[in-house]
Design a protein around this motif. Structure first.
Motif, mmCIF file in Angstrom:
data_model
loop_
_atom_site.group_PDB
_atom_site.id
_atom_site.type_symbol
_atom_site.label_atom_id
_atom_site.label_comp_id
_atom_site.label_asym_id
_atom_site.label_seq_id
_atom_site.Cartn_x
_atom_site.Cartn_y
_atom_site.Cartn_z
ATOM 1 N N GLY A 1 0.884 -1.151 -0.007
ATOM 2 C CA GLY A 1 -0.037 0.017 0.076
ATOM 3 C C GLY A 1 0.899 1.315 0.152
ATOM 4 O O GLY A 1 0.602 2.337 -0.725
ATOM 5 N N ALA A 2 1.915 1.294 0.861
ATOM 6 C CA ALA A 2 2.684 2.345 0.870
ATOM 7 C C ALA A 2 3.659 2.610 -0.552
ATOM 8 O O ALA A 2 3.376 3.858 -1.033
ATOM 9 C CB ALA A 2 3.881 2.036 2.029
ATOM 10 N N TRP A 3 4.061 1.499 -1.102
ATOM 11 C CA TRP A 3 4.592 1.801 -2.601
ATOM 12 C C TRP A 3 3.437 2.440 -3.459
ATOM 13 O O TRP A 3 3.928 3.046 -4.549
ATOM 14 C CB TRP A 3 4.885 0.329 -3.127
ATOM 15 C CG TRP A 3 6.300 0.260 -2.299
ATOM 16 C CD1 TRP A 3 6.797 -0.745 -1.284
ATOM 17 C CD2 TRP A 3 7.727 0.662 -2.690
ATOM 18 N NE1 TRP A 3 7.842 -0.741 -0.819
ATOM 19 C CE2 TRP A 3 8.787 -0.011 -1.878
ATOM 20 C CE3 TRP A 3 8.036 1.380 -3.671
ATOM 21 C CZ2 TRP A 3 10.040 0.359 -1.773
ATOM 22 C CZ3 TRP A 3 9.521 1.689 -3.640
ATOM 23 C CH2 TRP A 3 10.332 1.318 -2.999
ATOM 24 N N ALA A 4 2.285 1.702 -3.549
ATOM 25 C CA ALA A 4 1.160 2.134 -4.456
ATOM 26 C C ALA A 4 1.035 3.720 -4.356
ATOM 27 O O ALA A 4 0.919 4.579 -5.312
ATOM 28 C CB ALA A 4 0.243 1.307 -4.165
ATOM 29 N N ARG A 5 0.835 4.020 -3.007
ATOM 30 C CA ARG A 5 0.565 5.425 -2.867
ATOM 31 C C ARG A 5 1.655 6.380 -3.102
ATOM 32 O O ARG A 5 1.625 7.578 -3.687
ATOM 33 C CB ARG A 5 0.132 5.677 -1.153
ATOM 34 C CG ARG A 5 -0.899 4.867 -0.862
ATOM 35 C CD ARG A 5 -1.433 5.308 0.523
ATOM 36 N NE ARG A 5 -1.556 6.788 1.021
ATOM 37 C CZ ARG A 5 -2.098 7.136 2.217
ATOM 38 N NH1 ARG A 5 -1.848 6.350 3.177
ATOM 39 N NH2 ARG A 5 -2.310 8.280 2.447
ATOM 40 N N ALA A 6 2.988 5.968 -2.695
ATOM 41 C CA ALA A 6 4.131 6.873 -3.327
ATOM 42 C C ALA A 6 4.034 6.951 -4.740
ATOM 43 O O ALA A 6 4.628 8.017 -5.245
ATOM 44 C CB ALA A 6 5.420 6.107 -2.734
ATOM 45 N N GLY A 7 3.743 5.979 -5.618
ATOM 46 C CA GLY A 7 4.128 5.861 -6.980
ATOM 47 C C GLY A 7 2.787 6.778 -7.692
ATOM 48 O O GLY A 7 3.021 7.118 -8.631
ATOM 49 N N ALA A 8 1.665 6.638 -6.929
ATOM 50 C CA ALA A 8 0.666 7.455 -7.260
ATOM 51 C C ALA A 8 0.742 9.178 -7.126
ATOM 52 O O ALA A 8 0.183 9.921 -7.708
ATOM 53 C CB ALA A 8 -0.763 7.246 -6.466
ATOM 54 N N GLN A 9 1.719 9.521 -6.405
ATOM 55 C CA GLN A 9 2.134 11.076 -6.216
ATOM 56 C C GLN A 9 3.360 11.290 -6.521
ATOM 57 O O GLN A 9 4.375 10.752 -6.130
ATOM 58 C CB GLN A 9 1.790 11.331 -4.748
ATOM 59 C CG GLN A 9 2.703 10.859 -3.755
ATOM 60 C CD GLN A 9 2.592 11.236 -2.290
ATOM 61 O OE1 GLN A 9 1.409 11.489 -2.043
ATOM 62 N NE2 GLN A 9 3.430 11.186 -1.326
ATOM 63 N N GLU A 10 3.556 12.608 -7.052
ATOM 64 C CA GLU A 10 4.796 12.987 -7.679
ATOM 65 C C GLU A 10 4.754 14.782 -7.275
ATOM 66 O O GLU A 10 3.882 15.411 -7.559
ATOM 67 C CB GLU A 10 5.044 12.981 -9.376
ATOM 68 C CG GLU A 10 5.104 11.881 -10.022
ATOM 69 C CD GLU A 10 5.401 11.743 -11.267
ATOM 70 O OE1 GLU A 10 5.513 12.836 -11.660
ATOM 71 O OE2 GLU A 10 5.145 10.779 -11.953
ATOM 72 N N VAL A 11 5.831 14.900 -6.311
ATOM 73 C CA VAL A 11 6.011 16.106 -5.676
ATOM 74 C C VAL A 11 7.171 16.790 -6.182
ATOM 75 O O VAL A 11 8.250 16.334 -6.000
ATOM 76 C CB VAL A 11 5.924 16.123 -4.111
ATOM 77 C CG1 VAL A 11 5.902 17.285 -3.396
ATOM 78 C CG2 VAL A 11 4.726 15.361 -3.559
ATOM 79 N N PRO A 12 6.950 17.869 -6.956
ATOM 80 C CA PRO A 12 8.296 18.519 -7.373
ATOM 81 C C PRO A 12 9.107 19.027 -6.136
ATOM 82 O O PRO A 12 8.736 19.351 -5.087
ATOM 83 C CB PRO A 12 7.711 19.709 -8.246
ATOM 84 C CG PRO A 12 6.337 19.355 -8.538
ATOM 85 C CD PRO A 12 5.616 18.616 -7.379
ATOM 86 N N LEU A 13 10.378 18.799 -6.345
ATOM 87 C CA LEU A 13 11.604 19.511 -5.381
ATOM 88 C C LEU A 13 11.242 20.720 -4.774
ATOM 89 O O LEU A 13 11.192 21.061 -3.600
ATOM 90 C CB LEU A 13 12.694 19.199 -6.081
ATOM 91 C CG LEU A 13 13.895 19.883 -5.078
ATOM 92 C CD1 LEU A 13 14.086 18.712 -3.916
ATOM 93 C CD2 LEU A 13 15.306 19.702 -5.726
ATOM 94 N N ALA A 14 10.877 21.732 -5.691
ATOM 95 C CA ALA A 14 10.632 23.076 -5.292
ATOM 96 C C ALA A 14 9.293 23.183 -4.419
ATOM 97 O O ALA A 14 9.230 23.835 -3.231
ATOM 98 C CB ALA A 14 10.166 24.018 -6.351
ATOM 99 N N GLU A 15 8.359 22.383 -4.543
ATOM 100 C CA GLU A 15 7.206 22.165 -3.578
ATOM 101 C C GLU A 15 7.621 21.617 -2.500
ATOM 102 O O GLU A 15 7.244 22.272 -1.164
ATOM 103 C CB GLU A 15 5.901 21.377 -4.170
ATOM 104 C CG GLU A 15 5.494 22.122 -5.590
ATOM 105 C CD GLU A 15 4.133 21.546 -5.697
ATOM 106 O OE1 GLU A 15 3.603 20.486 -5.339
ATOM 107 O OE2 GLU A 15 3.485 21.548 -6.890
ATOM 108 N N SER A 16 8.397 20.540 -2.372
ATOM 109 C CA SER A 16 8.892 19.932 -0.979
ATOM 110 C C SER A 16 9.699 21.022 -0.178
ATOM 111 O O SER A 16 9.642 21.262 1.023
ATOM 112 C CB SER A 16 9.710 18.899 -1.501
ATOM 113 O OG SER A 16 8.900 17.795 -1.932
ATOM 114 N N LEU A 17 10.627 21.510 -0.842
ATOM 115 C CA LEU A 17 11.425 22.894 -0.265
ATOM 116 C C LEU A 17 10.459 23.891 0.452
ATOM 117 O O LEU A 17 10.747 24.505 1.460
ATOM 118 C CB LEU A 17 12.443 23.353 -1.298
ATOM 119 C CG LEU A 17 13.560 22.582 -1.795
ATOM 120 C CD1 LEU A 17 14.463 23.027 -2.757
ATOM 121 C CD2 LEU A 17 14.358 22.090 -0.537
ATOM 122 N N VAL A 18 9.787 24.355 -0.363
ATOM 123 C CA VAL A 18 8.776 25.213 0.184
ATOM 124 C C VAL A 18 7.878 24.719 1.414
ATOM 125 O O VAL A 18 7.757 25.626 2.268
ATOM 126 C CB VAL A 18 7.782 25.807 -0.899
ATOM 127 C CG1 VAL A 18 6.391 26.823 -0.343
ATOM 128 C CG2 VAL A 18 8.319 26.700 -2.139
#
Length: 416
Positions: free
Chosen positions: A226-243
């Protein structure tokens, strides 16, 4: 037997912290995930079913499905489901208060607070109060504060493991449970201790058994489909993570400011300070790397960074002989800011409790198919959000068998 005077300040802080958490937990209405976890997890989707959890066997079955479809935090979510479905709100409020006091106690121990040092104990309490993005409901308190207790206990045991080898199996099992708690803390700390072990710094059978168990627990989280499936379903740009990091971190900035203070007063360079606490420093850096790798979507996943920042601040106070009196201005501002935030949080919880109870009273008494308008006690703010109102509808359906539509009052006004 009277408590010795040098324990008195710590006892006062622990009681205050525990009672405050119990009060806030009692006030906090359960919506969203805290309603959903009263139901059995689906075996084929990340959503919960409409089947209520009725006993422990349902919890076990639900957690098997949950591991496959949602995430691998089984230790935490077993307890979450037990409280949400079986044990109830009052039992959770009491348990939350006790575990909060334990959390602060372990922070004091892991932060190496001097016995009887009231000022250091006060700073520890302020730091423990600082993350305001954690709600006082089962999902947040059990998922982060309670699992944080397991992580802190693991850290203390790794630093001073029992000498008797007969404890080996117990430590192995405890390590598995602690490592299977919350990846926000454990992945960074696990990486730090594994690095330490590869450098030949972990010695003794009990320490190795404890570390082995912790690694196994972390692996069990990471292996969750489940964790792998959820991780694969979301893509967070590096800039958004830094913000997200820049705007959501709190205690880390206090740590950075303290590092500057140590350097400016020539007590220690940043490198010397980090070398004085290599495990926590590595855990902090690895937690940053882990969060950036998976993408930061919410403030709660940064709690590991915040916890390690707390411990580093407290340990450096003693390691470099910094008197709290020299930081009185900072402590005063922090006390004022946290008091203000606590008052705001208390008022917000009281208002949301009133709004929840009013809406649920109307919904439980409404005929089948009726529409109930939900409004915040202070106006028509969209609390707790449309997706949470859906879970309130689900709770009404389970309790009464009636389908009730709950919509925000503001939404109704706009469409009228």
């Amino acid at each position: 037997m009277k408590i010795k005077s040098y324990y008195t300040p710590a006892v006062v802080y622990l009681v205050f912290f525990g009672l405050l958490t119990a009060l806030f937990a009692a006030l906090s209405p359960w919506v969203g995930d805290d309603i959903e976890y009263a139901y059995v997890a689906s075996a084929s989707s990340p959503n919960m079913t409409a089947e209520p959890v009725r006993d422990i066997t349902d919890v076990v079955r639900s957690q098997v499905n949950h591991y496959q479809g949602v995430n691998g935090r089984t230790v935490a979510h077993v307890l979450v489901q037990c409280f949400c479905a079986l044990w109830g709100h009052a039992a959770f409020a009491v348990a939350a208060g006790l575990m909060a006091a334990m959390f602060l106690f372990l922070i004091m121990r892991a932060g190496r607070i001097e016995r009887g040092n009231a000022s250091q104990g006060f700073v520890a309490m302020l730091l423990a109060l600082s993350p305001f993005y954690l709600y006082y409901t089962p999902c947040c308190q059990i998922g982060y504060v309670w699992t944080g207790c397991l992580t802190l206990a693991f850290l203390l045991l790794m630093e001073r493991p029992p000498a008797d080898r007969r404890w080996g199996v117990v430590l192995l099992l405890f390590g598995i449970v602690a490592g299977w708690g919350q990846e926000a803390f454990n992945f960074g700390l696990c990486g730090a201790f594994v690095t330490w072990a590869l450098m030949g710094r972990v010695r003794g059978l009990n320490a190795w058994m404890l570390l082995l168990g912790f690694v196994v627990g972390c692996v069990l989280i990471g292996l969750s489909p489940g964790a792998w499936a959820r991780a694969g379903a979301q893509e967070v740009p590096l800039a958004e993570s830094l913000v997200m990091m820049a705007t959501r971190l709190r205690t880390f900035y206090l740590l950075a400011a303290f590092l500057v203070y140590l350097w400016a007063t020539r007590k220690a360079s940043p490198w010397a300070a980090m070398c004085a606490e290599p495990i926590l420093s590595m855990a902090l850096m690895l937690s940053f790397a882990f969060n950036l790798a998976i993408g930061v979507t919410g403030a709660r996943q940064l709690f590991g960074i915040e916890l390690f920042s707390m411990l580093l601040i407290l340990r450096w106070l003693n390691a470099f002989e910094v008197r709290i009196s020299r930081l009185s201005a900072v402590v005063g501002l922090l006390t004022f800011g946290l008091t203000f935030q606590l008052l705001r949080r208390g008022d917000y919880l009281w208002q949301t409790r009133r709004a929840y109870e009013r809406t649920m009273e109307l919904a439980l008494g409404a005929p089948d198919g009726a529409t109930v308008l939900h409004c915040f006690a202070g106006g028509d703010d969209l609390w707790p959000g449309r997706q949470f109102l859906d879970t309130m509808e689900k709770k009404v359906l389970t309790q009464t068998g009636r389908t009730i539509h709950i919509i925000p009052a503001e939404e109704w006004k706009e469409n009228k």
